[in-house]
Design a protein around this motif. Structure first.
Motif, PDB file in Angstrom:
ATOM      1  N   GLN A  19      31.196 -12.943  65.836  1.00 21.85           N
ATOM      2  CA  GLN A  19      30.225 -12.416  64.894  1.00 21.85           C
ATOM      3  C   GLN A  19      31.004 -12.019  63.642  1.00 21.85           C
ATOM      4  OE1 GLN A  19      27.059  -9.775  66.727  1.00 21.85           O
ATOM      5  NE2 GLN A  19      28.736  -9.556  68.202  1.00 21.85           N
ATOM      6  N   THR A  40      31.302   2.951  70.077  1.00 20.77           N
ATOM      7  CA  THR A  40      30.219   3.069  69.102  1.00 20.77           C
ATOM      8  C   THR A  40      29.617   4.467  69.119  1.00 20.77           C
ATOM      9  OG1 THR A  40      28.483   2.352  70.636  1.00 20.77           O
ATOM     10  CG2 THR A  40      29.590   0.630  69.342  1.00 20.77           C
ATOM     11  N   LYS A  42      26.025   6.367  67.171  1.00 20.91           N
ATOM     12  CA  LYS A  42      24.861   6.243  66.284  1.00 20.91           C
ATOM     13  C   LYS A  42      24.419   7.646  65.901  1.00 20.91           C
ATOM     14  CE  LYS A  42      20.326   4.059  65.941  1.00 20.91           C
ATOM     15  NZ  LYS A  42      20.500   2.861  65.157  1.00 20.91           N
ATOM     16  N   ASP A  66      27.316   3.927  63.286  1.00 23.52           N
ATOM     17  CA  ASP A  66      26.066   3.523  62.657  1.00 23.52           C
ATOM     18  C   ASP A  66      25.433   4.779  62.083  1.00 23.52           C
ATOM     19  OD1 ASP A  66      23.548   2.746  61.883  1.00 23.52           O
ATOM     20  OD2 ASP A  66      23.064   1.690  63.739  1.00 23.52           O
ATOM     21  N   THR A 131      26.366   3.335  72.563  1.00 23.99           N
ATOM     22  CA  THR A 131      25.148   2.538  72.589  1.00 23.99           C
ATOM     23  C   THR A 131      25.360   1.324  71.693  1.00 23.99           C
ATOM     24  OG1 THR A 131      22.760   2.627  72.296  1.00 23.99           O
ATOM     25  CG2 THR A 131      24.064   3.793  70.661  1.00 23.99           C
ATOM     26  N   VAL A 132      24.635   0.252  71.920  1.00 19.94           N
ATOM     27  CA  VAL A 132      24.738  -0.928  71.056  1.00 19.94           C
ATOM     28  C   VAL A 132      24.195  -0.553  69.679  1.00 19.94           C
ATOM     29  CG1 VAL A 132      23.985  -3.296  70.681  1.00 19.94           C
ATOM     30  CG2 VAL A 132      24.506  -2.509  72.994  1.00 19.94           C
ATOM     31  N   VAL A 133      24.951  -0.847  68.641  1.00 17.56           N
ATOM     32  CA  VAL A 133      24.501  -0.606  67.273  1.00 17.56           C
ATOM     33  C   VAL A 133      24.530  -1.925  66.517  1.00 17.56           C
ATOM     34  CG1 VAL A 133      25.169   1.826  67.259  1.00 17.56           C
ATOM     35  CG2 VAL A 133      26.778   0.122  66.429  1.00 17.56           C
ATOM     36  N   THR A 134      23.576  -2.085  65.618  1.00 14.46           N
ATOM     37  CA  THR A 134      23.461  -3.326  64.864  1.00 14.46           C
ATOM     38  C   THR A 134      23.346  -3.023  63.378  1.00 14.46           C
ATOM     39  OG1 THR A 134      22.319  -4.361  66.731  1.00 14.46           O
ATOM     40  CG2 THR A 134      22.131  -5.463  64.599  1.00 14.46           C
ATOM     41  N   GLN A 139      26.052  -7.250  66.150  1.00 15.99           N
ATOM     42  CA  GLN A 139      25.800  -6.307  67.239  1.00 15.99           C
ATOM     43  C   GLN A 139      27.156  -5.813  67.721  1.00 15.99           C
ATOM     44  OE1 GLN A 139      23.611  -7.861  70.564  1.00 15.99           O
ATOM     45  NE2 GLN A 139      21.720  -6.971  69.793  1.00 15.99           N
ATOM     46  N   LYS A 141      29.205  -3.716  70.331  1.00 12.41           N
ATOM     47  CA  LYS A 141      29.056  -3.216  71.695  1.00 12.41           C
ATOM     48  C   LYS A 141      30.362  -2.593  72.155  1.00 12.41           C
ATOM     49  CE  LYS A 141      25.614  -6.622  73.087  1.00 12.41           C
ATOM     50  NZ  LYS A 141      25.246  -7.645  74.064  1.00 12.41           N
ATOM     51  N   GLU A 157      33.603 -10.848  71.897  1.00 10.79           N
ATOM     52  CA  GLU A 157      33.430 -10.267  73.228  1.00 10.79           C
ATOM     53  C   GLU A 157      34.773 -10.191  73.958  1.00 10.79           C
ATOM     54  OE1 GLU A 157      30.801 -11.072  77.269  1.00 10.79           O
ATOM     55  OE2 GLU A 157      30.322 -12.151  75.437  1.00 10.79           O
TER      56      GLU A 157
END
Length: 161
Positions: A19, A40, A42, A66, A131-134, A139, A141, A157
């Motif tokens: 990504q 991560t 948020k 994030d 937590t997953v942040v975008t 994304q 992780k 990954e």
């Protein structure tokens, strides 16, 4: 580990799921390049959990924050950047603002943020860790690998060599 994000893209684009972050970040800190496994967080206009995360001693990790893209206050200041460096963090990616940029630019850590802003954030302790942040088209992780240099930020990954 010496790397260049451009070379990693050349080598791994067809072999691994990469990504590539949109080029929205400014470079801060004395280290232009950094890499590590992602942690991560948020939050929104509240850096209490950021301090908690940066207080942990780590090895080869990058904190991805994030901050909702807020331009109304800073989530990282010179004191937190120094704390991050002293506790082994390789770098920080902040979807929000920092302050004390002149101080931060003398600390041997890499930081990417949207802008600098002089106002500190409130400290309410609200937010989520791991937590997953975008944002920036990526994304992020926990435990994925992030590579950042003056050309950009890529996330994989798996570890790239």
């Amino acid at each position: 580990m010496t790397f260049a994000t451009a070379r990693l893209c050349d080598t791994y684009t067809d072999k691994a799921h990469l990504q590539i972050a949109e080029p929205i970040f400014k470079l801060f800190g004395a280290s232009l390049a950094f890499s590590g496994q992602i942690t991560t967080i948020k939050v929104f206009e509240d850096n209490a959990l950021v301090r908690t995360a940066l207080s942990a001693k780590v090895n080869h990790r990058v904190l991805v924050i994030d901050g909702g893209g807020s331009h109304r206050c800073a989530l990282i200041d010179g004191e937190l950047a120094l704390l991050a460096f002293e506790n082994g963090w390789q770098g920080l990616v902040v979807y929000g603002c920092i302050r004390d940029s002149a101080v931060i630019n003398a600390i041997p850590i890499g930081i990417r943020a949207l802008h600098s802003h002089p106002l500190k954030s409130p400290k309410k302790g609200l937010g989520n860790l791991d937590t997953v942040v975008t944002f920036a088209g990526v994304q992020f992780k926990k435990d994925y690998f992030l590579y950042a240099d003056s050309d950009g930020i890529i996330v994989s990954e798996t570890e790239l060599s």
